[in-house]
Enzyme design. Structure first.
Site, PDB file in Angstrom:
ATOM      1  N   GLY A  59      38.551  46.091  56.877  1.00 24.41           N
ATOM      2  CA  GLY A  59      38.898  47.421  56.404  1.00 24.41           C
ATOM      3  C   GLY A  59      37.976  48.502  56.948  1.00 24.41           C
ATOM      4  O   GLY A  59      36.758  48.418  56.812  1.00 24.41           O
ATOM      5  N   GLU A 165      45.271  44.579  46.144  1.00 19.14           N
ATOM      6  CA  GLU A 165      43.984  44.033  45.710  1.00 19.14           C
ATOM      7  C   GLU A 165      43.169  44.976  44.832  1.00 19.14           C
ATOM      8  O   GLU A 165      41.959  44.823  44.697  1.00 19.14           O
ATOM      9  CB  GLU A 165      43.147  43.591  46.912  1.00 19.14           C
ATOM     10  CG  GLU A 165      43.339  42.140  47.255  1.00 19.14           C
ATOM     11  CD  GLU A 165      44.530  41.872  48.167  1.00 19.14           C
ATOM     12  OE1 GLU A 165      44.636  40.743  48.661  1.00 19.14           O
ATOM     13  OE2 GLU A 165      45.373  42.762  48.391  1.00 19.14           O
ATOM     14  N   TYR A 167      42.621  48.213  45.290  1.00 21.66           N
ATOM     15  CA  TYR A 167      41.977  49.325  45.981  1.00 21.66           C
ATOM     16  C   TYR A 167      42.698  50.652  45.668  1.00 21.66           C
ATOM     17  O   TYR A 167      43.617  50.698  44.859  1.00 21.66           O
ATOM     18  CB  TYR A 167      41.909  49.045  47.482  1.00 21.66           C
ATOM     19  CG  TYR A 167      40.913  47.966  47.847  1.00 21.66           C
ATOM     20  CD1 TYR A 167      39.545  48.173  47.657  1.00 21.66           C
ATOM     21  CD2 TYR A 167      41.319  46.740  48.374  1.00 21.66           C
ATOM     22  CE1 TYR A 167      38.616  47.187  47.985  1.00 21.66           C
ATOM     23  CE2 TYR A 167      40.398  45.755  48.705  1.00 21.66           C
ATOM     24  CZ  TYR A 167      39.045  45.984  48.499  1.00 21.66           C
ATOM     25  OH  TYR A 167      38.127  45.004  48.815  1.00 21.66           O
ATOM     26  N   ARG A 215      50.182  46.995  53.007  1.00 17.78           N
ATOM     27  CA  ARG A 215      49.757  45.837  52.205  1.00 17.78           C
ATOM     28  C   ARG A 215      50.123  46.127  50.759  1.00 17.78           C
ATOM     29  O   ARG A 215      49.515  46.969  50.093  1.00 17.78           O
ATOM     30  CB  ARG A 215      48.250  45.633  52.357  1.00 17.78           C
ATOM     31  CG  ARG A 215      47.699  44.390  51.689  1.00 17.78           C
ATOM     32  CD  ARG A 215      47.941  43.139  52.517  1.00 17.78           C
ATOM     33  NE  ARG A 215      47.254  41.997  51.920  1.00 17.78           N
ATOM     34  CZ  ARG A 215      46.053  41.577  52.303  1.00 17.78           C
ATOM     35  NH1 ARG A 215      45.414  42.195  53.283  1.00 17.78           N
ATOM     36  NH2 ARG A 215      45.492  40.548  51.724  1.00 17.78           N
ATOM     37  N   HIS A 253      40.716  42.371  42.714  1.00 15.03           N
ATOM     38  CA  HIS A 253      39.406  41.723  42.803  1.00 15.03           C
ATOM     39  C   HIS A 253      38.807  41.475  41.419  1.00 15.03           C
ATOM     40  O   HIS A 253      37.966  40.590  41.262  1.00 15.03           O
ATOM     41  CB  HIS A 253      38.454  42.563  43.639  1.00 15.03           C
ATOM     42  CG  HIS A 253      38.736  42.496  45.106  1.00 15.03           C
ATOM     43  ND1 HIS A 253      38.951  41.309  45.780  1.00 15.03           N
ATOM     44  CD2 HIS A 253      38.854  43.469  46.046  1.00 15.03           C
ATOM     45  CE1 HIS A 253      39.182  41.554  47.053  1.00 15.03           C
ATOM     46  NE2 HIS A 253      39.123  42.851  47.242  1.00 15.03           N
ATOM     47  N   GLN A 340      31.981  29.884  51.031  1.00 14.10           N
ATOM     48  CA  GLN A 340      30.521  29.854  51.078  1.00 14.10           C
ATOM     49  C   GLN A 340      29.924  30.697  52.197  1.00 14.10           C
ATOM     50  O   GLN A 340      28.907  31.370  52.002  1.00 14.10           O
ATOM     51  CB  GLN A 340      30.038  28.408  51.219  1.00 14.10           C
ATOM     52  CG  GLN A 340      30.172  27.588  49.958  1.00 14.10           C
ATOM     53  CD  GLN A 340      29.691  26.170  50.150  1.00 14.10           C
ATOM     54  OE1 GLN A 340      30.443  25.211  50.044  1.00 14.10           O
ATOM     55  NE2 GLN A 340      28.432  26.007  50.439  1.00 14.10           N
ATOM     56  N   ARG A 560      17.601  22.007  32.549  1.00 14.32           N
ATOM     57  CA  ARG A 560      16.259  22.366  32.098  1.00 14.32           C
ATOM     58  C   ARG A 560      16.039  23.877  32.127  1.00 14.32           C
ATOM     59  O   ARG A 560      15.372  24.416  31.250  1.00 14.32           O
ATOM     60  CB  ARG A 560      15.218  21.684  32.983  1.00 14.32           C
ATOM     61  CG  ARG A 560      15.028  20.201  32.701  1.00 14.32           C
ATOM     62  CD  ARG A 560      13.735  19.702  33.335  1.00 14.32           C
ATOM     63  NE  ARG A 560      13.431  18.342  32.910  1.00 14.32           N
ATOM     64  CZ  ARG A 560      13.612  17.266  33.662  1.00 14.32           C
ATOM     65  NH1 ARG A 560      14.124  17.400  34.864  1.00 14.32           N
ATOM     66  NH2 ARG A 560      13.295  16.069  33.204  1.00 14.32           N
TER      67      ARG A 560
END
Length: 672
Positions: A59, A165, A167, A215, A253, A340, A560
């Protein structure tokens, strides 16, 4: 005859014919912001050479207030236009076509100057937007149109107007954000005025022989989102305003439903594209979790779309289309939708790349070239690090022997692929097997490599991975087992389970143990029911009550660290894992001391003073307390005077980081 006749058939847009039905969807890689335009150009040119019909850039901001973050790239100056011209020239020289996405972030812009339909703050940004007045709205329209005109000047073949999305344009469409009562709010005819006007004026500015993609959000997955009738009404209006194609957007999002993570079924949302397609006469593009040629071919053959959009698969393999066309689909490096190295990097301000293919977005820096002096290379360990090193070294002309004590390749990947929602890891291990077989690597499984056996190699690479760390909890009875024994099927857990360790492996084991029956990732209807995905025809935004299956076991997940379990999971996927386990009733407890394991269960206390002794009643205690590097062979080689290269988990055992392992293996082999 091709196995993918629909995918490889041309698409006539009137003024131009695309050679196939594959679009490389928009991805924000961060490359434009580096200012290294040769690097940007080579990233796109590599994918053009790979045969994709049309690419869409990340974008580009139409103005400063619309940038996703301060300093986001756009076409603001003559120098910007000249830089983008370097990209388009390189793409055209490679035989490709490229469109520039114009993305106005609206209230998603990570800065104090953000603007929107109304002053409704986003839950994913600390900044409340300014509500635009008439003059402000006109400025945004004008800036978007100017960006489109400049894109044409820079040599782009088209633009994609980002309207989904969550936006800017999407924010005007729905009551979730748009609280206005003027001509830009209220009735849907008013709320859709902005995107329709933008497309109308963009078309007027760029002329008829230029691709204009819109879109469109087909399912918002937020409260007070668009109804299906509104989606259709908008699609028809956008078509009338001059759009060439409609590309699919799925979910905002801020939605609490995953849309592109690996646990989302393949082609999970194409039923919506199929429903929209007969409502318009321009091509409709399907997107989200389409990652292999057979998936794309099925979507097109079933008439669900005119074209398919794949973004991250082109990070994994720039030659996706060329390999499919040549009958080499098994050689396509698969996108496993792990997020990732791509989205997690994007949202951390890093350059996006790919876990599977570290060269993605590093094409000018990470070169895989023939070795000046071919060597004999011995590699010990056929996990992700060793496999990446072996394939890369063999591609460069080295003579490679790969040893592993196991009966199959994959290392820890063979455990990861057993987790519900991580089925894509099976495709990754299959791809590694294909590439090892084709690269000429001498694969020696069921073999314990020794110092003597490695003596004759010019270079030795140790990729022996990790072993589970023993947390040294006293065991006075009961069943205490390693996560390895659970995931490989050696041990079946009882109905009540305590998991020691709430890192990535602990979460994976919890998902494995709570899953009843087949993974919903393999059954889209089950997955939609579990996550509360409804039909926008009956529920605005497409939300429905979530109906997760009851858990197969009662699970308690402990750690822990005195913090919320799962806090350190992936930046864009951690919330999915936490929500999935919460839906299964998994108890998550942090800040504990592990005192002992008995037939009754796991005995714990809290804090440095070891207060509040508690028993977590459990039939099985699963140890997921981290890993330690398996360096024994490396140490023996060093003692014998050799200087082995140590990579992957054998180098650093922190978590099971396949991204780091594959990157290390690839880069090491590229430099030998």
């Amino acid at each position: 005859m091709s196995r993918y006749p629909q995918m490889l058939s041309p698409l006539d847009l009137g003024h131009v014919v695309l050679p196939n039905r594959v679009l490389m969807g928009s991805m924000h890689t961060g490359l434009e912001e580096t200012g290294d335009w040769n690097r940007v150009a080579e990233f796109y040119a590599a994918r053009a050479r790979g045969g994709v019909a049309l690419m869409v850039t990340g974008g580009m901001a139409p103005n400063r207030e619309g940038g996703v973050f301060p300093g986001a790239a756009g076409l603001f100056t003559p120098e910007d236009i000249a830089n983008h011209r370097r990209v388009t020239d390189r793409v055209h020289g490679a035989g490709g076509r490229i469109a520039m996405q114009i993305l106005h972030a609206g209230r998603y812009a990570y800065g104090p100057d953000c603007v929107s339909a109304s002053a409704v703050k986003s839950p994913i940004s600390p900044f409340a937007p300014q509500e635009l007045d008439e003059a402000g709205i006109e400025k945004q329209i004008s800036d978007i149109v100017t960006a489109a005109a400049r894109a044409r000047e820079a040599g782009y073949d088209g633009v994609e107007v980002m309207g989904s999305e969550g936006y800017f344009l999407n924010q005007f469409l729905v009551r979730h954000v748009n609280r206005r009562t003027d001509r830009w709010g209220g009735a849907y005819e008013n709320r859709m005025r902005l995107p329709v006007e933008v497309v109308r004026r963009v078309r007027a500015a760029v002329g008829p022989d230029f691709i204009v993609i819109y879109r469109i959000s087909l399912i918002d997955l937020v409260p007070d989102g668009s109804t299906w009738d509104e989606v259709v009404q908008l699609a028809r209006a956008i078509q009338a305003a001059g759009a060439s194609m409609l590309n699919t957007g799925i979910g905002w999002h801020e939605a609490r439903v995953p849309t592109i993570a690996t646990s989302v079924p393949r082609a999970a949302f194409t039923w919506l594209t199929a429903r929209l397609r007969p409502e318009v006469s321009i091509p409709v593009i399907a997107s989200n979790r389409i990652n292999m040629p057979e998936v794309a071919e099925a979507v097109l053959a079933q008439g669900q779309a005119d074209m398919v959009s794949m973004a991250r698969p082109f990070l994994a393999d720039p030659d996706f289309v060329a390999k499919a066309a040549a009958g080499r689909a098994a050689e396509i490096a698969p996108c496993i939708a792990c997020n990732q190295a791509c989205l997690d990097h994007t949202f951390s301000g890093k350059i996006s790349t790919c876990l599977v293919t570290p060269r993605a977005a590093h094409e000018t820096e990470l070169q895989i070239e023939p070795a000046a002096v071919p060597k004999s290379i011995g590699i010990v360990g056929a996990g992700p690090a060793g496999l990446a090193a072996a394939i890369t070294a063999a591609q460069r002309g080295h003579r490679v022997t790969l040893f592993d004590r196991a009966a199959q390749i994959g290392g820890q990947l063979t455990l990861a692929r057993e987790i519900p929602g991580k089925e894509e890891f099976r495709g990754l291990t299959d791809w590694f097997a294909t590439m090892i077989g084709q690269s000429g690597v001498n694969l020696r499984l069921n073999t314990e490599a020794t110092v003597a056996e490695l003596a004759g190699f010019d270079e030795v690479i140790i990729a022996t991975g990790v072993t589970p760390r023993d947390p040294a909890i006293p065991v006075e009875g009961g069943q205490a087992v390693s996560y390895v024994d659970i995931l490989n099927g050696t041990v079946t857990a009882g109905p009540r389970v305590a998991i020691v360790g709430a890192g990535g492996i602990g979460f994976d084991v919890a998902e494995f143990l709570t899953q009843r029956g087949t993974s919903p990732t393999l059954h889209p209807a089950d997955w939609m029911r579990e996550w509360g995905v409804g039909d926008p025809a009956s529920s605005p935004g497409g939300l429905a009550p979530a109906q997760p299956e009851p858990p197969a076991r009662a699970v308690t997940l402990l750690q822990r660290k005195p913090e919320k379990p799962g806090r350190r999971l992936g930046k864009t996927t951690g919330w999915i894992h936490r929500a999935a386990l919460a839906a299964k009733g998994v108890r998550m407890i942090g800040g504990v001391n592990y005192e002992r394991i008995t037939a009754e269960g796991l005995h714990i206390t809290f804090g440095a003073a070891r207060e509040n002794p508690t028993v977590i009643v459990a039939d099985t205690v699963v140890l997921c307390a981290g890993q330690q590097s398996d360096r024994s062979l490396a140490d023996q080689l060093i003692a014998a005077g050799r200087k082995p290269h140590v990579i992957g988990g054998a180098d650093v055992a922190a978590e099971l980081d396949a991204k780091r392992a594959i990157d290390q293996g690839t880069r090491l082999a590229a430099g030998l």
